[in-house]
Design a protein around this motif. Structure first.
Motif, PDB file in Angstrom:
ATOM      1  N   SER A   7       0.825  -1.216   0.000  1.00  8.20           N
ATOM      2  CA  SER A   7       0.000   0.000   0.000  1.00  8.20           C
ATOM      3  C   SER A   7       0.856   1.260   0.000  1.00  8.20           C
ATOM      4  N   MET A  73     -10.896   8.586  -5.042  1.00 11.45           N
ATOM      5  CA  MET A  73     -11.314   7.501  -4.146  1.00 11.45           C
ATOM      6  C   MET A  73     -10.151   6.572  -3.825  1.00 11.45           C
ATOM      7  N   GLU A  76      -7.679   8.358  -1.385  1.00 12.32           N
ATOM      8  CA  GLU A  76      -8.215   8.472  -0.027  1.00 12.32           C
ATOM      9  C   GLU A  76      -8.253   7.117   0.668  1.00 12.32           C
ATOM     10  N   THR A  77      -8.518   6.066  -0.086  1.00 13.05           N
ATOM     11  CA  THR A  77      -8.517   4.723   0.502  1.00 13.05           C
ATOM     12  C   THR A  77      -7.125   4.350   0.979  1.00 13.05           C
ATOM     13  N   ASN A  80      -5.699   6.068   4.105  1.00 14.92           N
ATOM     14  CA  ASN A  80      -6.284   5.655   5.379  1.00 14.92           C
ATOM     15  C   ASN A  80      -6.060   4.171   5.692  1.00 14.92           C
ATOM     16  N   LEU A  81      -5.203   3.535   4.901  1.00 17.34           N
ATOM     17  CA  LEU A  81      -4.833   2.148   5.179  1.00 17.34           C
ATOM     18  C   LEU A  81      -3.467   2.105   5.844  1.00 17.34           C
ATOM     19  N   TYR A 106     -13.050  -3.451  -0.565  1.00 16.74           N
ATOM     20  CA  TYR A 106     -13.574  -2.213  -1.127  1.00 16.74           C
ATOM     21  C   TYR A 106     -13.807  -2.417  -2.620  1.00 16.74           C
TER      22      TYR A 106
END
Length: 375
Positions: A7, A73, A76-77, A80-81, A106
């Protein structure tokens, strides 16, 4: 199509590319990142039609393919991971994208990769090898003085002239002009002159490493292509004639001021508090080894003045400047002292840092403002 990537690795690459994406683009699919997998390598592209940036990264993939994924999107995903491997699964028929983390699942709607505009290829161009340090320095010195006036498109970028092992970078907004010269450049063959847009250079500034990573600049009449590390960027050049800047550089500047840069900045910032808010005008009164700086806002009866020690040789001189332009120019050099050269109160002043490498030359030209009569 399926692939696995860390990530943090993906977030780093996407963050570097995100600056090129604009809100409400002409082509809606440009709100997406283009993901393309080939031979175990992931190529990510972001574009606004004028500028395209691409990053390449290795992934664990089971097959080749492509998809366009909504940039906002996805970013932002990932932001926040926590750091972890994430799995992407793409439905080749519907282009829906599933993101699977250790504790989450998701799903978001992607688009057909073939609808994403093709990144232009550079054909029949010239190339020059530069270091990222050189390009970073040139951008830092010139970008702040690029004009934002759309009625003057030739000045909406930095003029780059490469010839005889020398690179010249110039920017101007009519109020100030910056010229930065480097002599440690490999020859490019025939002389070339291009204007690189402001946005492309700002993106480069945010993505280039601060070391001596090699950078290849290739160009033709319409596009410039930058390649460094695992990233590349192609941008459309400004097809205009840059102003004949050499004719505005004053000669016979016999009045010379040398002063501590940080002391001068501090004084100017204090004076600007008391200056007229629409003009930011400050007055410099120069006498032998003395500089008096003053400002006044007659509408509010505000005024201030300071005296600074300096080294000044030449005739007594009073000259006015926009404090904002002086502060920006002084803030974008790093030497301890700076040298100002003046001719007349109505002629431009030239500023040079006192400490520069033998392979570089930096000149900042600042236009004066008409002094008010009430001093």
């Amino acid at each position: 199509m399926k692939f696995i990537i860390a990530s943090s690795t993906l977030l780093k690459q996407l963050s570097a590319l995100n600056g090129v994406i604009v809100s409400n683009p002409v082509v809606p699919i440009l709100e997406n990142f283009l993901f393309e997998i080939k031979d175990g390598g992931l190529t990510i592209t972001a574009s606004d039609l004028q500028t395209s940036v691409t990053a390449e990264v290795s992934v664990d993939a089971d097959e080749d393919g492509g998809v366009a994924i909504p940039a906002k999107m996805l970013l932002e995903t990932l932001r926040n991971l926590p750091e972890q491997p994430v799995t992407f699964k793409v439905d080749d028929d519907t282009y829906s994208v599933e993101i699977i983390s250790e504790n989450g699942h998701y799903k978001l709607a992607g688009e057909n990769a073939t609808d994403f505009p093709k990144v232009p290829e550079l054909k029949q161009g010239q190339s020059v090898e530069l270091s990222s340090e050189l390009v970073n320095t040139a951008i830092a010195y010139t970008l702040f003085a690029v004009s934002t006036d759309e009625m003057k498109p030739a000045m909406n970028g930095v003029y780059v002239n490469i010839k005889e092992g020398k690179a010249i970078f110039v920017s101007t907004d009519s109020h100030r002009l910056i010229r930065y010269i480097r002599t440690d450049v490999s020859s490019v063959g025939s002389e070339t002159a291009i204007i690189i847009p402001r946005k492309a250079l700002a993106l480069l500034k945010n993505t280039l490493p601060m070391d001596n990573t090699p950078l290849t600049l290739s160009f033709n009449k319409s596009n410039a292509y930058f390649s460094f590390g695992n990233m590349s960027m192609i941008c459309r050049l400004i097809d205009e004639r840059f102003p004949d800047y050499e004719n505005v550089i004053p000669l016979n500047n016999t009045n010379i001021l040398e002063i501590d840069r940080l002391e001068f900045i501090g004084s100017l910032r204090r004076m600007s508090i008391y200056a007229n808010k629409s003009t930011n005008q400050v007055r410099l009164k120069l006498t032998e080894n003395s500089l008096e700086i003053s400002a006044e806002d007659i509408d509010f009866s505000n005024e201030a003045n300071e005296k600074l020690h300096c080294e000044y040789t030449g005739d007594d001189l009073e000259i006015g400047f926009n404090a904002k332009f002086l502060i920006e120019g002084l803030s974008n050099v790093s030497s301890r002292h700076v040298v100002f050269k003046f001719s007349e109160p109505n002629r431009a002043a030239i500023m040079n840092p006192s400490d520069v490498d033998a392979s570089e030359d930096l000149m900042m030209l600042i236009m004066p403002v008409m002094l008010n009569s009430y001093y």
